[in-house]
Design a protein around this motif. Structure first.
Motif: not given
Length: 329
Positions: A201-222
């Motif tokens: 995708h275009a850089p702005e789409v990727i940047a938006g995805f990264v921002a949203r995904a990183v903001a999601e709480p970590r789901r730590e699974v063994p």
């Protein structure tokens, strides 16, 4: 630090374009620190170990269909024209276009070894060298000499030796299965935690995805739980042998864990390893006679082995405990 996993094939032009766009998307990133890690994907699993001239190969409709994993909905010829135009805009070239169809397996091993030995920066340098060799220099990246030169130019001094010794072999094969288990079907696909973005995708789409995904709480699974889930996902996708591959380390480390043993028995059954399935299921039933599903699967296994009388007994018991199982037959 959060990982941005990029599942991509080094012979997919969109992976090279996606690499450029991801780098631009992360310019000036001010959020939680992230690290880009490249994972192997195969758009053409049947590509030969010995390279073939791509112009000749692309006349084969079977190959055309295989390469659509790199550009769903487009023919290989249409994809090449479109990609060449986009590559020029991205500054890739001046000459552009792969000349060979060949297996990317060893190139993936080198890329994986670079991360293992030197982290994300070294992996990025080696990956750039592999992509440039394939798409700009039009070299055969299945050749040992080509990969040795790429490793040397990237400053990966141990790369040639590790590659020649078979380094990364098991990792690449297992990681391909991991990608399949989590549903990766396109090159490139970005994955952060449980979120995915398929395509270059275009850089702005990727940047938006990264921002949203990183903001999601970590789901730590063994790690063990994650591996078990992936193994089961492979079985659900109709790949019992892949399931058993991922289960291998769990079976060795947790030989008495019932969930691991049941999944292994199911995979043995669905891969027609009936003797192994029977042995595992008989132990599971002996330990827990009230396990209706184990009874059912043991009965089905015995049926397939021609032991009708023994099978019928287990199937009757399974149906008595769970009437739904009586309808299955």
């Amino acid at each position: 630090m959060r990982h941005i996993e990029v599942w991509a094939d080094v012979v997919c032009a969109w992976a090279y374009i996606g690499k450029r766009r991801l780098a631009r998307a992360l310019e000036g990133w001010e959020g939680e620190p992230v690290e880009v890690v490249w994972r192997p994907f195969r758009i053409d699993p049947m590509a030969p170990a010995r390279a073939q001239p791509l112009e000749e190969v692309l006349r084969d409709p079977v190959v055309d269909a295989a390469l659509q994993g790199c550009a769903p909905g487009m023919s290989a010829a249409e994809n090449r024209v479109r990609v060449s135009e986009i590559a020029a805009v991205e500054g890739l070239g001046p000459r552009w276009g792969a000349a060979w169809r060949t297996s990317s397996h060893d190139a993936h091993r080198l890329v994986a070894l670079a991360y293992e030995q030197g982290g994300a920066a070294l992996q990025d340098a080696v990956l750039e060298g592999v992509l440039r060799a394939h798409f700009v220099e039009r070299r055969d990246i299945s050749r040992t000499e080509t990969l040795h030169e790429v490793a040397s130019a990237a400053g990966f001094r141990e790369g040639a030796r590790l590659l020649d010794e078979g380094g990364g072999e098991g990792y690449v094969r297992e990681t391909l299965l991991r990608g399949k288990a989590i549903g990766v079907t396109t090159s490139p696909t970005l994955v952060i935690g449980g979120e995915a973005l398929a395509g270059a995708h275009a850089p702005e789409v990727i940047a938006g995805f990264v921002a949203r995904a990183v903001a999601e709480p970590r789901r730590e699974v063994p790690a063990e739980v994650e591996r078990l889930r992936m193994a089961e996902a492979l079985l659900d996708k109709g790949d019992p042998l892949g399931c058993l591959t991922l289960l291998g380390s769990l079976m060795a480390e947790y030989p008495e864990e019932r969930g691991v043993r049941m999944l292994a028995a199911r995979a043995h059954y669905h891969s027609a390893q009936l003797s192994r399935a029977q042995g595992g299921l008989e132990k599971l039933v002996a330990e827990n006679p009230d396990d209706a599903y184990a009874r059912l699967l043991l009965g089905r296994t015995l049926e397939r082995r021609g032991e009708a009388e023994s099978a019928a007994r287990h199937l009757r018991i399974a149906a008595a405990m769970n009437p739904e199982y009586g309808k299955a037959g």
